[in-house]
Motif scaffolding. Structure first.
Motif, short mmCIF file in Angstrom:
data_model
loop_
_atom_site.label_atom_id
_atom_site.label_comp_id
_atom_site.label_asym_id
_atom_site.label_seq_id
_atom_site.Cartn_x
_atom_site.Cartn_y
_atom_site.Cartn_z
N HIS A 79 0.83 -1.20 0.00
CA HIS A 79 0.00 0.00 0.00
C HIS A 79 0.87 1.26 0.00
CE1 HIS A 79 -2.14 -3.30 2.08
NE2 HIS A 79 -3.12 -2.93 1.28
N SER A 80 1.92 1.27 0.80
CA SER A 80 2.80 2.44 0.91
C SER A 80 4.03 2.36 0.01
CB SER A 80 3.26 2.62 2.35
OG SER A 80 4.10 1.53 2.75
N LEU A 129 -5.50 -5.47 -11.92
CA LEU A 129 -6.55 -5.06 -10.99
C LEU A 129 -6.78 -3.55 -10.98
CD1 LEU A 129 -5.66 -7.21 -7.85
CD2 LEU A 129 -7.68 -7.50 -9.32
N GLY A 130 -5.95 -2.79 -11.70
CA GLY A 130 -6.07 -1.34 -11.66
C GLY A 130 -5.31 -0.75 -10.48
N PRO A 133 -5.85 -2.93 -2.78
CA PRO A 133 -6.08 -3.88 -3.88
C PRO A 133 -6.82 -5.12 -3.39
CG PRO A 133 -3.82 -4.03 -3.12
CD PRO A 133 -4.43 -2.87 -2.38
N VAL A 134 -7.38 -5.86 -4.33
CA VAL A 134 -8.10 -7.09 -4.01
C VAL A 134 -7.14 -8.12 -3.41
CG1 VAL A 134 -9.33 -9.08 -4.99
CG2 VAL A 134 -9.83 -6.75 -5.80
N TYR A 143 -1.89 -2.70 -9.56
CA TYR A 143 -1.79 -4.00 -8.89
C TYR A 143 -2.28 -5.12 -9.80
CZ TYR A 143 -1.06 -1.09 -4.79
OH TYR A 143 -0.56 -0.18 -3.90
N ALA A 144 -1.95 -6.34 -9.41
CA ALA A 144 -2.37 -7.51 -10.20
C ALA A 144 -2.61 -8.69 -9.27
CB ALA A 144 -1.29 -7.87 -11.22
N LEU A 145 -3.51 -9.56 -9.71
CA LEU A 145 -3.61 -10.90 -9.16
C LEU A 145 -2.67 -11.79 -9.94
CD1 LEU A 145 -7.44 -11.48 -8.66
CD2 LEU A 145 -5.73 -11.29 -6.85
#
Length: 518
Positions: free
Chosen positions: A203-204, A281-282, A287-288, A310-312
């Protein structure tokens, strides 16, 4: 004049340096394979200096080829780097020497370490998932570093004397290419590689004090985290002395960028040593986080002032390496081309399933006790059936990952962009399309060095070769191939049901690994 960008692609089994023009076309390249070390079952190691030497040699040979083609070295604007990700190097900051061979991402010696760490939190293997997006597993770098501290006296002693440096491959290469210990080398990493260590707060985008305390890594020197697209430093020796290193991405994120999966809901699958699927994921925060066995990771940050995307991710541990196993260990084929010929000579596998779990199963199963299993053998079975079952194994596991992604994201994927060595096989890609069904197109670009292209794009954006993402519309667009399912839904379901049964047969085989060094 055409602007050129170099891309240093340091992979698991080989290194290549590729020089692209500003349309994404390859001008020239050079590739070198290097030695794999397997000191015990489930252990995989590399020599860190051999990795570095292979990079330097590839650069020199590729630049020489470029000059022979009539270009000038000055036509190159700079280079990007992409690398095998979780592979871990511990080294001494006073001498610059590795304290142990690099432990490769696929190495599974650390299962006991995982078990011990998971007991430290009521969340078990998910102890740090809310911070780093990852579960505790043998895969990630921090687990390997913890093992090194616990089992290699030289590493523990370096820690005691405040001399221990932790590095993934990107940091090791950039440090030495920009001067090393003798000439003020730059000690950095990018957000994508850092996101695979379990030590970065996704996140950071900074090192997490909580994660560092959890692993007991206080006082260990960590690299500075930077954007995936910025100037890291300048090369200090060789044909490209003075040229900027301006992009860095872990290999699978580089492939996502190289496939230009910049829109939320787009995805790619790289069929390399392993298979790696990433789903964009955008840039939404938080993120998810997956509930279906996937990883949440940083996909890219293309500029220090840009929001991270982000990505899965779902990983298949054994992809193209299963073909090498058939060639080198079993001597059933002489090369990859022969495998395709054999596989194409039969219409199906004759009921054979090959679960290529040589070191366990990754997403979405996460079963470290699984081992390679061939089911359904009869007197009818031939080499051709085994060859086809080897191709199908990667496709079945990729389908399992995609199904999990659809559940987590809530957005069914309509097209899968593919690259990597196994994607060169029309048969393999048609099998993949068959298993994914009518709703998903499998799209393959004509130029499939998309991992290298991704790092070139990151560098090119930092150096002004391309102004922004819209400027990339025509890059590597010509000549793509689209594969569509040729099977009924009933046939696909029947085949996949057989695969799931075979997976259950592969489980609970491995005995606990003896972690003692010999």
């Amino acid at each position: 004049m055409t602007k050129l960008i170099g891309a240093l692609d340091q992979g698991t089994t080989s290194t290549r340096f590729v020089i692209f023009d500003d349309t994404g076309a390859i001008v020239t390249f050079h590739q070198i394979e290097f030695e794999q070390h397997y000191p015990h079952p489930g252990w995989v190691e590399h020599d860190p200096f051999e990795l570095l030497d292979s990079c330097r040699l590839c650069i020199e040979h590729a630049v020489n080829k470029l000059i022979k083609l009539g270009y000038q070295v000055s036509d190159i604007e700079g280079i990007g780097i992409t690398n095998q990700r979780e592979t871990t190097i511990a080294w001494d900051k006073k001498t610059g020497q590795p304290l142990y061979p690099a432990i490769v991402w696929s190495d599974v010696r650390t299962q006991n370490t995982v078990d011990q760490l998971s007991k430290k939190s009521p969340k078990g293997v998910d102890a740090l998932r809310s911070i780093c997006g990852l579960p505790l597993t043998t895969y990630f770098s921090a687990i390997k570093l913890r093992w090194l501290l616990d089992h290699v006296p030289a590493v523990a002693q370096a820690r005691e004397h405040d001399r221990l440096v932790f590095s993934t491959v990107d940091s090791w290469l950039i440090f030495h290419l920009t001067g090393g210990l003798e000439n003020d080398g730059v000690f950095v990493t990018d957000v994508t590689n850092a996101s695979r260590t379990m030590l970065m707060d996704i996140h950071s985008l900074s090192w997490s004090n909580e994660s560092i305390r959890f692993f007991g890594f206080e006082g260990i020197e960590l690299p500075q985290i930077k954007s995936s697209s910025c100037i890291y430093g300048h090369i200090k020796q060789g044909a490209l002395t003075g040229f900027a290193i301006a992009g860095c991405l872990g290999d699978q994120q580089a492939a996502l960028v190289g496939q230009k999966c910049f829109e939320t809901g787009t995805a790619k699958n790289t069929y390399g040593t392993g298979c790696f699927m990433l789903f964009n994921l955008g840039d939404a925060i938080p993120p998810v986080l997956s509930h279906n066995g996937l990883l949440t990771t940083v996909a890219y940050q293309l500029g220090k002032d840009q929001r991270p995307v982000y990505a899965l991710e779902g990983s298949v541990a054994v992809g193209g390496s299963s073909i090498n196993w058939l060639r080198d260990n079993m001597h059933l084929i002489s090369d990859h081309h022969q495998l395709n010929e054999l596989a194409a000579s039969v219409e199906d596998t004759g009921g054979v399933y090959f679960v290529t779990a040589f070191g366990g199963l990754f997403a979405p199963y996460w079963k470290v006790d699984a081992r390679g299993t061939i089911c359904g053998l009869t007197q009818y079975t031939t080499r051709a059936h085994l060859a086809r079952a080897t191709l199908e194994a990667a496709c079945y596991q990729s389908k399992a990952v995609l199904d999990a992604m659809n559940k987590d994201s809530g957005t069914p994927l309509r097209a899968l962009n593919v690259d990597g060595g196994m994607s060169n096989s029309d048969l393999c890609m048609q099998i993949q399309a068959n298993l994914l069904g009518d709703g998903v197109l499998v799209t393959r670009p004509k130029m499939r060095e998309t991992t290298a292209l991704g790092s070139a794009i990151a560098a090119g954006l930092a150096l002004g070769v391309w102004k922004d993402l819209n400027d990339l519309d025509k890059v590597n667009k010509e000549g793509e191939t689209v594969f569509r399912s040729q099977l009924s839904a009933e046939s696909t379901e029947r085949l996949y049901s057989g695969w799931q049964k075979a997976v259950t047969r592969s489980l609970d085989w491995a005995e606990p690994v003896d972690e003692k060094l010999e």
